[in-house]
Design an enzyme around this catalytic site. Structure first.
Site, PDB file in Angstrom:
ATOM      1  N   ARG A  79     -35.397  -3.013  19.941  1.00  0.00           N
ATOM      2  CA  ARG A  79     -34.924  -1.641  19.838  1.00  0.00           C
ATOM      3  C   ARG A  79     -35.935  -0.657  20.439  1.00  0.00           C
ATOM      4  NH1 ARG A  79     -36.438  -3.775  14.998  1.00  0.00           N
ATOM      5  NH2 ARG A  79     -38.229  -2.786  13.969  1.00  0.00           N
TER       6      ARG A  79
ATOM      7  N   HIS B 133     -32.028 -14.397  12.667  1.00  0.00           N
ATOM      8  CA  HIS B 133     -31.883 -12.960  12.900  1.00  0.00           C
ATOM      9  C   HIS B 133     -32.806 -12.577  14.050  1.00  0.00           C
ATOM     10  CE1 HIS B 133     -34.160  -9.141  12.238  1.00  0.00           C
ATOM     11  NE2 HIS B 133     -32.947  -8.630  12.295  1.00  0.00           N
TER      12      HIS B 133
ATOM     13  N   HIS C 180     -24.932 -17.043  10.918  1.00  0.00           N
ATOM     14  CA  HIS C 180     -24.796 -17.870   9.717  1.00  0.00           C
ATOM     15  C   HIS C 180     -23.937 -19.099  10.061  1.00  0.00           C
ATOM     16  CE1 HIS C 180     -26.557 -14.912   7.003  1.00  0.00           C
ATOM     17  NE2 HIS C 180     -25.774 -13.978   7.513  1.00  0.00           N
TER      18      HIS C 180
ATOM     19  N   GLY D 135     -24.589   5.637  10.172  1.00  0.00           N
ATOM     20  CA  GLY D 135     -24.095   4.677  11.148  1.00  0.00           C
ATOM     21  C   GLY D 135     -22.806   4.031  10.679  1.00  0.00           C
TER      22      GLY D 135
END
Length: 308
Positions: free
Chosen positions: A109, A105, A95, A258
């Site tokens: 993964r 972004h 940002h 998490g």
């Protein structure tokens, strides 16, 4: 499947991106925090705050494991219910201060779901997307050209497929509005086999800075004032809405217990909402909504058709 190779790549990617962002910002450095998850695994969170260019940037690595996948994962893959899992990835959100520099972004993964006396099921996912507050044709086309280059070695159909998936995924259904100008998104990818899928994941991760940093360099020096800042804060509200309502990564992180601070690292430090607000016709703010936040073929688009 070589999960150790993926882990080495992801940790290296995190370090590379942080070093490049620090060099561009020239103000402050990332603070690093390692964390452990009681159910298994942990991660490395790196956050830069109040830099010269970046108001907040977070680049996180996590590698977690558990006895069963949370509902956000099994909702689309019910055959995985009851399997143990490990998940590792790098996720980042940036940002900037200047409203003319877009938010961005990215993540890459690997998931592995395992069960006794059964072959493990693995897949990869990720991508990158761009959320501008003011539209620039040159920036948007460059972003998509970079995405296309990342996909090119893997087939002519890959960029259109994952560009379309990005458009569909980063869409606020309750507002019928794109979050930004898109990019790439892919998930549950294993059809190519491990080696080729991992090569594609690396290509996506390695092209992120190539797409984003030239835009930062072009826009970081543009003057801005209170009008632009208030529009930026208002549009950041859409970012928050998407991440808290729809984002699968956020839901997975929260449902799998998490680290909350790391999961919500993606949220901007300041944001505002205004009831019933709409941009005044003919303004740069309206141009963002009417032209840039529309699903289109940015590789074929012409600057002649863009607002001036």
């Amino acid at each position: 499947m070589d999960s150790l190779a993926v882990e080495r790549y992801l940790k290296g990617l995190q370090s590379t991106i942080c070093a490049e962002l620090e060099a561009v910002d020239g103000g402050v450095t990332f603070e690093e925090e390692t964390w452990d998850r009681p159910e298994g695994g942990g991660g490395i969170s790196r956050v830069l705050a109040d830099g010269a260019i970046f108001e907040k940037a977070g680049v996180n690595f996590s590698h977690v494991m558990g006895a069963s996948l949370p509902g956000s994962a099994t909702a689309v893959r019910p055959e995985l219910a009851g399997r143990s899992f490990q998940a590792m990835g790098v996720s980042l959100v940036i940002h900037p201060h200047n409203p003319y520099v877009p938010t961005t972004h990215a993540n890459v993964r690997l998931f592995v779901a395992e069960a006794p006396e059964a072959d493990p099921i693995w897949w990869m996912g990720g991508g990158f997307d761009l959320t501008p507050y003011y539209g620039f044709f040159e920036d948007t086309q460059h972003w998509h050209q970079t995405a296309a280059r990342a996909c090119e070695p893997f087939g002519a159909d890959v960029y259109p497929r994952f560009k379309g998936w990005c458009d569909d995924y980063f869409h606020l259904k309750h507002r019928d509005e794109p979050r930004g100008v898109g990019g790439l998104f892919f998930d549950d990818l294993n059809e190519w086999g491990f080696d080729r899928t991992f090569a594609f994941q690396r290509s996506v991760g390695d092209h992120f800075l190539e797409g984003y940093l030239p835009i930062v360099e072009r826009r970081k020096g543009l003057p801005w004032g209170e009008r632009e800042r208030q529009w930026q804060l208002y549009r950041r509200g859409r970012y928050v809405e998407f991440n808290l309502v729809y984002d699968r990564g956020t839901l997975f992180g929260l449902q799998s217990n998490g680290r909350t601070e790391s999961i919500l690292m993606s949220l901007p430090p300041l944001v505002r909402w205004e009831y019933g607000y709409s941009a005044e016709p003919g303004t740069p703010e309206a141009d963002l909504m009417d032209y840039y936040l529309q699903h289109r073929d940015w590789l074929a688009a012409s600057s002649e058709d863009a607002p001036r």
